[in-house]
Design a protein around this motif. Structure first.
Motif, PDB file in Angstrom:
ATOM      1  N   PHE A  72      37.641  43.013  41.560  1.00  0.00           N
ATOM      2  CA  PHE A  72      36.705  41.908  41.318  1.00  0.00           C
ATOM      3  C   PHE A  72      37.276  40.661  41.982  1.00  0.00           C
ATOM      4  N   LEU A  73      36.476  40.011  42.816  1.00  0.00           N
ATOM      5  CA  LEU A  73      36.931  38.790  43.474  1.00  0.00           C
ATOM      6  C   LEU A  73      35.976  37.653  43.147  1.00  0.00           C
ATOM      7  N   GLU A  74      36.558  36.493  42.832  1.00  0.00           N
ATOM      8  CA  GLU A  74      35.758  35.288  42.719  1.00  0.00           C
ATOM      9  C   GLU A  74      36.340  34.335  43.746  1.00  0.00           C
ATOM     10  N   VAL A  75      35.599  34.132  44.806  1.00  0.00           N
ATOM     11  CA  VAL A  75      36.104  33.347  45.924  1.00  0.00           C
ATOM     12  C   VAL A  75      35.546  31.928  45.847  1.00  0.00           C
ATOM     13  N   GLY A  76      36.455  30.952  45.718  1.00  0.00           N
ATOM     14  CA  GLY A  76      36.039  29.542  45.695  1.00  0.00           C
ATOM     15  C   GLY A  76      35.368  29.179  47.019  1.00  0.00           C
ATOM     16  N   ARG A  77      34.284  28.427  46.944  1.00  0.00           N
ATOM     17  CA  ARG A  77      33.546  28.174  48.193  1.00  0.00           C
ATOM     18  C   ARG A  77      34.306  27.267  49.151  1.00  0.00           C
ATOM     19  N   GLU A  78      35.361  26.599  48.640  1.00  0.00           N
ATOM     20  CA  GLU A  78      36.172  25.772  49.539  1.00  0.00           C
ATOM     21  C   GLU A  78      37.386  26.538  50.078  1.00  0.00           C
ATOM     22  N   ALA A  79      37.546  27.789  49.645  1.00  0.00           N
ATOM     23  CA  ALA A  79      38.689  28.582  50.103  1.00  0.00           C
ATOM     24  C   ALA A  79      38.539  28.897  51.597  1.00  0.00           C
ATOM     25  N   GLU A  80      39.666  28.772  52.302  1.00  0.00           N
ATOM     26  CA  GLU A  80      39.635  29.092  53.735  1.00  0.00           C
ATOM     27  C   GLU A  80      40.204  30.495  53.957  1.00  0.00           C
ATOM     28  N   LEU A  81      39.421  31.316  54.581  1.00  0.00           N
ATOM     29  CA  LEU A  81      39.851  32.695  54.847  1.00  0.00           C
ATOM     30  C   LEU A  81      39.593  33.016  56.306  1.00  0.00           C
ATOM     31  N   ASN A  82      40.576  33.607  56.953  1.00  0.00           N
ATOM     32  CA  ASN A  82      40.330  34.003  58.340  1.00  0.00           C
ATOM     33  C   ASN A  82      40.475  35.516  58.514  1.00  0.00           C
ATOM     34  N   PHE A  83      40.168  36.242  57.405  1.00  0.00           N
ATOM     35  CA  PHE A  83      40.228  37.706  57.506  1.00  0.00           C
ATOM     36  C   PHE A  83      39.115  38.307  56.657  1.00  0.00           C
ATOM     37  N   ASP A  84      38.873  39.581  56.890  1.00  0.00           N
ATOM     38  CA  ASP A  84      37.819  40.302  56.170  1.00  0.00           C
ATOM     39  C   ASP A  84      38.408  40.814  54.845  1.00  0.00           C
ATOM     40  N   ILE A  85      37.925  40.249  53.722  1.00  0.00           N
ATOM     41  CA  ILE A  85      38.544  40.630  52.441  1.00  0.00           C
ATOM     42  C   ILE A  85      38.272  42.092  52.058  1.00  0.00           C
ATOM     43  N   TYR A  86      37.201  42.664  52.582  1.00  0.00           N
ATOM     44  CA  TYR A  86      36.911  44.070  52.274  1.00  0.00           C
ATOM     45  C   TYR A  86      37.898  44.978  53.007  1.00  0.00           C
ATOM     46  N   GLU A  87      38.123  44.683  54.276  1.00  0.00           N
ATOM     47  CA  GLU A  87      39.087  45.467  55.054  1.00  0.00           C
ATOM     48  C   GLU A  87      40.498  45.296  54.489  1.00  0.00           C
ATOM     49  N   ALA A  88      40.809  44.048  54.101  1.00  0.00           N
ATOM     50  CA  ALA A  88      42.150  43.778  53.551  1.00  0.00           C
ATOM     51  C   ALA A  88      42.336  44.508  52.220  1.00  0.00           C
ATOM     52  N   SER A  89      41.256  44.594  51.420  1.00  0.00           N
ATOM     53  CA  SER A  89      41.331  45.314  50.134  1.00  0.00           C
ATOM     54  C   SER A  89      41.609  46.787  50.385  1.00  0.00           C
ATOM     55  N   LYS A  90      40.954  47.308  51.419  1.00  0.00           N
ATOM     56  CA  LYS A  90      41.140  48.717  51.784  1.00  0.00           C
ATOM     57  C   LYS A  90      42.598  48.962  52.192  1.00  0.00           C
ATOM     58  N   GLU A  91      43.111  48.054  53.013  1.00  0.00           N
ATOM     59  CA  GLU A  91      44.497  48.189  53.469  1.00  0.00           C
ATOM     60  C   GLU A  91      45.445  48.162  52.257  1.00  0.00           C
ATOM     61  N   ALA A  92      45.148  47.266  51.308  1.00  0.00           N
ATOM     62  CA  ALA A  92      46.012  47.118  50.134  1.00  0.00           C
ATOM     63  C   ALA A  92      46.020  48.403  49.302  1.00  0.00           C
ATOM     64  N   VAL A  93      44.854  49.016  49.142  1.00  0.00           N
ATOM     65  CA  VAL A  93      44.768  50.242  48.331  1.00  0.00           C
ATOM     66  C   VAL A  93      45.545  51.381  49.002  1.00  0.00           C
ATOM     67  N   ALA A  94      45.425  51.479  50.323  1.00  0.00           N
ATOM     68  CA  ALA A  94      46.163  52.516  51.048  1.00  0.00           C
ATOM     69  C   ALA A  94      47.667  52.293  50.883  1.00  0.00           C
ATOM     70  N   LYS A  95      48.074  51.018  50.964  1.00  0.00           N
ATOM     71  CA  LYS A  95      49.487  50.675  50.834  1.00  0.00           C
ATOM     72  C   LYS A  95      49.977  50.995  49.411  1.00  0.00           C
ATOM     73  N   ALA A  96      49.163  50.632  48.420  1.00  0.00           N
ATOM     74  CA  ALA A  96      49.538  50.889  47.022  1.00  0.00           C
ATOM     75  C   ALA A  96      49.636  52.391  46.755  1.00  0.00           C
ATOM     76  N   THR A  97      48.769  53.165  47.394  1.00  0.00           N
ATOM     77  CA  THR A  97      48.793  54.619  47.206  1.00  0.00           C
ATOM     78  C   THR A  97      50.174  55.168  47.564  1.00  0.00           C
ATOM     79  N   GLU A  98      50.760  54.586  48.611  1.00  0.00           N
ATOM     80  CA  GLU A  98      52.069  55.037  49.047  1.00  0.00           C
ATOM     81  C   GLU A  98      53.198  54.431  48.207  1.00  0.00           C
ATOM     82  N   LEU A  99      53.055  53.145  47.867  1.00  0.00           N
ATOM     83  CA  LEU A  99      54.164  52.426  47.239  1.00  0.00           C
ATOM     84  C   LEU A  99      54.262  52.579  45.724  1.00  0.00           C
TER      85      LEU A  99
END
Lengths: 273, 195
Positions: A72-99
């Motif tokens: 669950f993400l609540e993203v502040g509208r003033e937050a600056e992001l220069n990446f795709d949070i869906y892709e990053a979430s996917k990467e994180a889950v793959a990493k967690a699966t291993e770690l």
């Protein structure tokens, strides 16, 4: 600006935390149930508490079903992001699966082929909404299949509000020992077909010790079922009933019941962006 | 292939940790009779060999039986307690191994039980009448506290053998050496009584 790396590492750590430690509110609920039970029911709750201790001490997942990750993400509208949070979430889950590690649970729904790292088509499930502010609030909830499989949804008639309580109680009754009771019951009332289910799941993120009268009444009825820990009989079948609502169409009354096992695993973080 | 019963000896009658419940320790060795003697609500701790199997392993075993290829089924499934479990491993080590919902194995268990002398099934949530009836001829059904994966892993001394790894981590068949594996609660016994 929040870096992709920081976001990914946060999700990995939240998954580790959720899998290996229970939040205090959930532990409180189990401890108080243990005091009320006797015999086999008490023994099961004692085993569960001992299990939670071992998992925390050894930093291993408390349950081998490490679930499907829901974020669950609540993203502040003033937050600056220069990446795709869906892709990053996917990467994180793959990493967690291993770690962590996590058991690879994600399979193609039809071929049943396992992706091997808990990611896949539209998985992890990410519920994202934009809110005021400049922070990103993150909650992760690894959801096991035993409890998810007995969850229920129903499109009631607009005049059927009095059937809500029975529907929730019936869902728990039919589930019997399958979802690893004592359970937490998330209920979503209103919204649309899809939104009611998300509300039911989101309800499980709340502090389980804080219930209103409506919720406590349903909890009392659920506990009259006598299903007890692991379905072997007892006073405590559910530890909490948590309801979230949304306005809905005048012609409909969506209702969803998301059952959660005793291991209401979730972890939270607030990121500055 | 060996198809003899697995033996068990009661060697302790009281658990000091829990005053309300009397627990027994059972050595799982070469004769299944002990499981047929247990009564509902009794609590046991097992030491010896268990073999895991869940959905895909059951489906494969039943298919092999139908095709007359019995010899390709892991021999341990014929004589040791079957544990409905899909463990979580870190490298070679099992770190979490609680039970999975037994009812999902209802469609496959009868065919397997008819061909084996598996003395006891360990899982959670119970099983259908047909399975419990088949089990009652030789032993009982045991419930391990669901979700207590870290606790279960504590009592696993080693993985003796792994079959069908191609089915994936959760679905492969693991032959486990356990010590004081429990609490296992008798929830359906040989007299047809159940909780």
């Amino acid at each position: 600006m929040l870096s992709r790396e920081e976001f990914v590492n946060t999700i990995v750590e939240l998954l580790r935390k959720a899998e290996t430690e229970l939040e205090e509110d959930v532990l409180d609920a189990i401890r108080s149930a243990e005091k009320k039970e006797s015999g086999v029911a008490k023994l099961i709750l004692q085993s569960i508490l001992r299990n939670v201790e071992i998992a925390r001490e050894k930093r291993v997942p408390m349950c081998q079903d490490t679930g499907i990750p829901v974020i669950f993400l609540e993203v502040g509208r003033e937050a600056e992001l220069n990446f795709d949070i869906y892709e990053a979430s996917k990467e994180a889950v793959a990493k967690a699966t291993e770690l962590v590690p996590l058991r690879p649970n994600a399979v193609h729904p039809l071929t049943r082929e396992n992706s091997g790292n808990n990611t896949g088509i539209n998985v992890p499930v990410v519920h994202c909404r934009v809110v005021e502010g400049d922070e990103i609030r993150v909650a992760v909830m690894p959801k096991g299949a035993g409890s998810e499989n007995v969850s229920k949804q129903m499109m009631l008639l607009p005049g059927d509000a009095m059937r809500i309580e029975d529907f929730v109680v019936d869902a728990v009754r039919e589930a019997k020992g399958k979802p690893c009771p004592p359970v937490f019951v998330g209920v979503g009332i209103g919204g649309t077909f899809d939104e009611s289910a998300v509300l039911a799941k989101r309800a499980l993120l709340r502090d389980v010790r804080k219930m209103n009268e409506f919720e406590r009444n349903i909890l009392e009825k659920v506990n009259e079922l006598g299903i007890g820990p692991m379905g072997l009989g007892g006073k405590i079948t559910a530890l909490a009933v948590l309801v979230e609502i949304a306005h809905c169409h005048t012609a409909s009354l969506p209702l969803a019941v998301n059952i959660q096992c005793w291991a209401n695993r979730r972890a939270f973080a607030v990121l500055k962006a | 292939m060996k198809t003899g019963y697995v033996s068990g000896d009661i060697n302790d009658t009281a658990d000091k940790k829990d005053e309300e419940i009397k627990a027994r320790r059972i050595d799982v060795k070469g004769n299944c009779r002990i499981f047929a003697k247990l009564k509902v609500r009794e609590v046991v701790y097992l030491t010896g060999t268990l073999v895991t199997a869940r959905d895909k392993a059951h489906m494969r075993a039943v298919r092999l039986l139908k095709e007359g290829r019995k010899e390709e089924i892991p021999e341990e499934l014929f004589e040791y307690p079957i544990y409905h479990c899909g463990p979580l491993l870190k490298g070679e080590k099992i770190i979490s191994a609680g039970p999975t919902t037994s009812a999902r194995m209802n469609p496959y268990a009868p065919a397997l039980l008819r061909e084996t002398s598996c003395p006891v099934i360990i899982g959670k949530g119970g099983m259908c009448e047909e399975v419990l009836k088949l089990l009652s001829d030789r032993g009982c059904y045991l419930t391990f506290p669901g979700g207590a994966g870290a606790l279960a892993a504590e009592s696993i001394k080693c993985v003796k053998r792994v079959y069908w790894e191609d089915l994936g981590m959760a679905e492969a068949v693991y032959v486990l050496e356990v010590e004081n594996f429990g609490p296992c609660i008798v929830t359906a016994d040989s007299r047809g009584r159940k909780v």
